[in-house]
Design a protein around this motif. Sequence first.
Motif, PDB file in Angstrom:
ATOM      1  N   LEU A  66     -16.405  -9.235  -6.671  1.00 31.34           N
ATOM      2  CA  LEU A  66     -16.039  -8.712  -8.002  1.00 31.34           C
ATOM      3  C   LEU A  66     -14.653  -8.082  -7.953  1.00 31.34           C
ATOM      4  O   LEU A  66     -13.830  -8.291  -8.843  1.00 31.34           O
ATOM      5  CB  LEU A  66     -17.049  -7.658  -8.461  1.00 31.34           C
ATOM      6  N   ARG A  67     -14.435  -7.318  -6.885  1.00 31.36           N
ATOM      7  CA  ARG A  67     -13.146  -6.632  -6.753  1.00 31.36           C
ATOM      8  C   ARG A  67     -12.005  -7.635  -6.596  1.00 31.36           C
ATOM      9  O   ARG A  67     -10.992  -7.563  -7.285  1.00 31.36           O
ATOM     10  CB  ARG A  67     -13.215  -5.692  -5.547  1.00 31.36           C
ATOM     11  N   LEU A  68     -12.176  -8.605  -5.699  1.00 32.61           N
ATOM     12  CA  LEU A  68     -11.105  -9.580  -5.465  1.00 32.61           C
ATOM     13  C   LEU A  68     -10.871 -10.442  -6.708  1.00 32.61           C
ATOM     14  O   LEU A  68      -9.736 -10.777  -7.025  1.00 32.61           O
ATOM     15  CB  LEU A  68     -11.440 -10.448  -4.246  1.00 32.61           C
ATOM     16  N   THR A  69     -11.934 -10.784  -7.409  1.00 34.07           N
ATOM     17  CA  THR A  69     -11.772 -11.549  -8.645  1.00 34.07           C
ATOM     18  C   THR A  69     -10.972 -10.738  -9.660  1.00 34.07           C
ATOM     19  O   THR A  69     -10.095 -11.273 -10.345  1.00 34.07           O
ATOM     20  CB  THR A  69     -13.145 -11.938  -9.229  1.00 34.07           C
ATOM     21  N   ALA A  70     -11.270  -9.428  -9.733  1.00 30.82           N
ATOM     22  CA  ALA A  70     -10.534  -8.575 -10.669  1.00 30.82           C
ATOM     23  C   ALA A  70      -9.053  -8.530 -10.306  1.00 30.82           C
ATOM     24  O   ALA A  70      -8.192  -8.560 -11.178  1.00 30.82           O
ATOM     25  CB  ALA A  70     -11.129  -7.167 -10.672  1.00 30.82           C
TER      26      ALA A  70
ATOM     27  N   ASP B  12      -7.624  -8.425   1.559  1.00 31.41           N
ATOM     28  CA  ASP B  12      -7.477  -7.064   1.039  1.00 31.41           C
ATOM     29  C   ASP B  12      -6.024  -6.642   0.844  1.00 31.41           C
ATOM     30  O   ASP B  12      -5.759  -5.585   0.276  1.00 31.41           O
ATOM     31  CB  ASP B  12      -8.190  -6.062   1.963  1.00 31.41           C
ATOM     32  N   HIS B  13      -5.092  -7.444   1.333  1.00 31.50           N
ATOM     33  CA  HIS B  13      -3.682  -7.099   1.144  1.00 31.50           C
ATOM     34  C   HIS B  13      -3.177  -7.417  -0.267  1.00 31.50           C
ATOM     35  O   HIS B  13      -2.101  -6.984  -0.653  1.00 31.50           O
ATOM     36  CB  HIS B  13      -2.808  -7.797   2.196  1.00 31.50           C
ATOM     37  N   PHE B  14      -3.963  -8.192  -0.992  1.00 33.72           N
ATOM     38  CA  PHE B  14      -3.547  -8.494  -2.366  1.00 33.72           C
ATOM     39  C   PHE B  14      -3.861  -7.310  -3.265  1.00 33.72           C
ATOM     40  O   PHE B  14      -4.939  -6.715  -3.168  1.00 33.72           O
ATOM     41  CB  PHE B  14      -4.270  -9.745  -2.882  1.00 33.72           C
ATOM     42  N   THR B  15      -2.922  -6.957  -4.098  1.00 33.55           N
ATOM     43  CA  THR B  15      -3.142  -5.913  -5.085  1.00 33.55           C
ATOM     44  C   THR B  15      -2.627  -6.450  -6.416  1.00 33.55           C
ATOM     45  O   THR B  15      -2.008  -7.514  -6.475  1.00 33.55           O
ATOM     46  CB  THR B  15      -2.345  -4.635  -4.749  1.00 33.55           C
ATOM     47  N   LYS B  16      -2.883  -5.675  -7.451  1.00 32.17           N
ATOM     48  CA  LYS B  16      -2.391  -6.038  -8.765  1.00 32.17           C
ATOM     49  C   LYS B  16      -0.871  -6.247  -8.715  1.00 32.17           C
ATOM     50  O   LYS B  16      -0.340  -7.173  -9.309  1.00 32.17           O
ATOM     51  CB  LYS B  16      -2.699  -4.887  -9.715  1.00 32.17           C
ATOM     52  N   ALA B  17      -0.203  -5.360  -7.977  1.00 30.08           N
ATOM     53  CA  ALA B  17       1.262  -5.426  -7.917  1.00 30.08           C
ATOM     54  C   ALA B  17       1.733  -6.505  -6.939  1.00 30.08           C
ATOM     55  O   ALA B  17       2.793  -7.088  -7.124  1.00 30.08           O
ATOM     56  CB  ALA B  17       1.818  -4.070  -7.490  1.00 30.08           C
ATOM     57  N   ARG B  18       0.942  -6.769  -5.885  1.00 32.30           N
ATOM     58  CA  ARG B  18       1.337  -7.746  -4.878  1.00 32.30           C
ATOM     59  C   ARG B  18       0.371  -8.915  -4.937  1.00 32.30           C
ATOM     60  O   ARG B  18      -0.582  -8.998  -4.176  1.00 32.30           O
ATOM     61  CB  ARG B  18       1.323  -7.089  -3.495  1.00 32.30           C
ATOM     62  N   SER B  19       0.615  -9.818  -5.875  1.00 34.49           N
ATOM     63  CA  SER B  19      -0.343 -10.883  -6.141  1.00 34.49           C
ATOM     64  C   SER B  19      -0.050 -12.152  -5.345  1.00 34.49           C
ATOM     65  O   SER B  19      -0.878 -13.049  -5.290  1.00 34.49           O
ATOM     66  CB  SER B  19      -0.371 -11.196  -7.634  1.00 34.49           C
ATOM     67  N   GLU B  20       1.119 -12.249  -4.733  1.00 31.65           N
ATOM     68  CA  GLU B  20       1.442 -13.394  -3.883  1.00 31.65           C
ATOM     69  C   GLU B  20       2.017 -12.870  -2.564  1.00 31.65           C
ATOM     70  O   GLU B  20       2.866 -11.983  -2.563  1.00 31.65           O
ATOM     71  CB  GLU B  20       2.474 -14.309  -4.556  1.00 31.65           C
ATOM     72  N   ILE B  21       1.543 -13.423  -1.474  1.00 35.46           N
ATOM     73  CA  ILE B  21       1.979 -12.980  -0.152  1.00 35.46           C
ATOM     74  C   ILE B  21       2.276 -14.200   0.717  1.00 35.46           C
ATOM     75  O   ILE B  21       1.434 -15.098   0.828  1.00 35.46           O
ATOM     76  CB  ILE B  21       0.896 -12.103   0.534  1.00 35.46           C
ATOM     77  N   ARG B 117      -3.108   5.596 -24.217  1.00 35.34           N
ATOM     78  CA  ARG B 117      -2.722   6.335 -25.424  1.00 35.34           C
ATOM     79  C   ARG B 117      -1.596   7.319 -25.175  1.00 35.34           C
ATOM     80  O   ARG B 117      -1.136   7.979 -26.093  1.00 35.34           O
ATOM     81  CB  ARG B 117      -3.927   7.139 -25.936  1.00 35.34           C
ATOM     82  N   HIS B 118      -1.189   7.490 -23.915  1.00 39.60           N
ATOM     83  CA  HIS B 118      -0.230   8.543 -23.596  1.00 39.60           C
ATOM     84  C   HIS B 118       1.014   7.973 -22.919  1.00 39.60           C
ATOM     85  O   HIS B 118       1.001   6.840 -22.463  1.00 39.60           O
ATOM     86  CB  HIS B 118      -0.888   9.580 -22.673  1.00 39.60           C
ATOM     87  N   GLY B 119       2.028   8.807 -22.846  1.00 38.75           N
ATOM     88  CA  GLY B 119       3.275   8.389 -22.205  1.00 38.75           C
ATOM     89  C   GLY B 119       3.140   8.239 -20.701  1.00 38.75           C
ATOM     90  O   GLY B 119       3.868   7.478 -20.073  1.00 38.75           O
ATOM     91  N   THR B 120       2.195   8.984 -20.122  1.00 41.00           N
ATOM     92  CA  THR B 120       1.925   8.818 -18.690  1.00 41.00           C
ATOM     93  C   THR B 120       0.478   8.384 -18.521  1.00 41.00           C
ATOM     94  O   THR B 120      -0.370   8.669 -19.361  1.00 41.00           O
ATOM     95  CB  THR B 120       2.126  10.132 -17.898  1.00 41.00           C
ATOM     96  N   GLN B 121       0.212   7.675 -17.460  1.00 39.84           N
ATOM     97  CA  GLN B 121      -1.149   7.218 -17.223  1.00 39.84           C
ATOM     98  C   GLN B 121      -1.431   7.235 -15.732  1.00 39.84           C
ATOM     99  O   GLN B 121      -0.513   7.266 -14.916  1.00 39.84           O
ATOM    100  CB  GLN B 121      -1.353   5.813 -17.789  1.00 39.84           C
ATOM    101  N   VAL B 122      -2.702   7.221 -15.391  1.00 42.15           N
ATOM    102  CA  VAL B 122      -3.085   7.158 -13.992  1.00 42.15           C
ATOM    103  C   VAL B 122      -2.802   5.758 -13.482  1.00 42.15           C
ATOM    104  O   VAL B 122      -3.195   4.772 -14.102  1.00 42.15           O
ATOM    105  CB  VAL B 122      -4.583   7.506 -13.814  1.00 42.15           C
ATOM    106  N   SER B 123      -2.089   5.687 -12.375  1.00 40.79           N
ATOM    107  CA  SER B 123      -1.815   4.389 -11.769  1.00 40.79           C
ATOM    108  C   SER B 123      -3.022   4.000 -10.927  1.00 40.79           C
ATOM    109  O   SER B 123      -3.384   4.699  -9.986  1.00 40.79           O
ATOM    110  CB  SER B 123      -0.563   4.523 -10.902  1.00 40.79           C
ATOM    111  N   PHE B 124      -3.664   2.913 -11.301  1.00 41.11           N
ATOM    112  CA  PHE B 124      -4.920   2.545 -10.662  1.00 41.11           C
ATOM    113  C   PHE B 124      -4.799   1.178 -10.006  1.00 41.11           C
ATOM    114  O   PHE B 124      -4.369   0.228 -10.636  1.00 41.11           O
ATOM    115  CB  PHE B 124      -6.043   2.523 -11.708  1.00 41.11           C
ATOM    116  N   ASP B 125      -5.169   1.106  -8.745  1.00 40.77           N
ATOM    117  CA  ASP B 125      -5.108  -0.165  -8.036  1.00 40.77           C
ATOM    118  C   ASP B 125      -6.532  -0.652  -7.736  1.00 40.77           C
ATOM    119  O   ASP B 125      -7.220  -0.118  -6.873  1.00 40.77           O
ATOM    120  CB  ASP B 125      -4.330   0.011  -6.732  1.00 40.77           C
TER     121      ASP B 125
END
Lengths: 267, 267
Positions: A66-70, B12-21, B117-125
């Motif tokens: 689920l996490r990796l798909t997300a 596990d090295h893939f993140t929202k920000a690092r989608s290609e490695i 809704r706000h100018g700042t938000q929690v950065s969530f990975d």
Amino acid sequence: MGTITKALELLDHFTKARSEIGLGDFVRLTGRDKATVHRHLTELEQNGFLEQDAISRAYRLGPALLRLTAVREAAFPVRRLLRPIVTELAEDIGELAHASLLQGDMLSSVFHFDPLRHGTQVSFDAAEMLPLHATSSGLAVLAFSGVETTDRVLGQTLRAMTDKTITDPAVLRDMLEEVRKGGISQLDSAFDTEVTSQGAPLFGHHGRVIGALSVAVPRARATPQMMAHITPRLRAAAQAATQSLGGRYPEFTARNGAAKAPSRADQ
Amino acid sequence: MGTITKALELLDHFTKARSEIGLGDFVRLTGRDKATVHRHLTELEQNGFLEQDAISRAYRLGPALLRLTAVREAAFPVRRLLRPIVTELAEDIGELAHASLLQGDMLSSVFHFDPLRHGTQVSFDAAEMLPLHATSSGLAVLAFSGVETTDRVLGQTLRAMTDKTITDPAVLRDMLEEVRKGGISQLDSAFDTEVTSQGAPLFGHHGRVIGALSVAVPRARATPQMMAHITPRLRAAAQAATQSLGGRYPEFTARNGAAKAPSRADQ
């Protein structure tokens, strides 16, 4: 076959109907020795690809998926983009619609939806990998793949899934030629004796074919009128899906291109 | 570490920000030798867990994940059930809400939603595994885990994620006692210096804790009033989520149970 592949293949035994599998079942399903299977299951479980039921000790697919798909969907929102298109197509036609992506030389299901309006429905297993030569989705993909891919796929021994699966590469090549003209493939009873389906290719942002949309209809309801009704709707949905994935849809010369392919599939 | 684990950890090295490695990046990220990494990547790719970009040759997470997630969701629709609850909670409070499931001794993200809704938000990975001792979700889970789990987790060297992460097992044990009374955990700056969060446990159909719901707020907006506003809403959402997952939610004696925990977290 490498260790990693052997372990990952264990995951493919899970289906919608078989959502929990015990160690003994895995040994039976794979024909491998118990100690090796157990070691693979344990490693998959430790990495969250499986989880073990606390009471029954059976395994099910785990939360890491689920996490990796997300994570994948955040960068390449294929499923999120395709879901409304597939759902709308299925609702419009009143039959099962399905999106799949190319994975090696097979198709991997991404999303399917059946509005369940009839007393019978196509039995669809999202866990099953679809062979290119025996499904309308597969022919749609194969028609727009490079020569290398087509030669490789059609050069193998083609498995007959039913009595009507076409396994003659020459016949398939002729069918692909028709699919290239009209942008629609059609197969009758090729994957399942009771199902007729139409497929249309999906293209990615590099212009390469990446998968297919299809509509699958119980054979008893698949009249020529019904199939002709499906063609333009499926083509429009595949075009919309391709555009939302950042691709460009080709212009097809034969606007009712499905007409030829099914006649061959019915031979 | 086994071969399978080594290969799966590459994902596990893939993140929202690092989608290609790329291969070179993987070698750098893992510190492993190029030939081994390449072999693992190839096997993962052959099984659809990765796909390689045709042009850049970089890897991204593959379509097999979508398919397996769909199979899991068909049997255990955790994500489908949690999504509307998390979204509604986030919309109601106006801050990021998040659901996670226990995976070994860490939490794995299932779904998160920020109404922005706000100018700042929690950065969530969503790709990051959450440690139990340093997150409000983790404390919510740990408080309702068995003694064995608590002892194992608190018996390890606890990593400080920030200057304010509590790593003293005795202090954490006292906090868990408070969480058990009120059903709500709260941590300030423990995982990220700029974030305050509250967590509530989720229970499965065997009565075991299976994960947590949480709300994460930028510290600057996390006034006592705000946190008090969140508590009953988070508890109600966790109760609804537990019920839809087939579990039963406990009655908590201290209805505003979050009050004690944060004072300790702020020490």
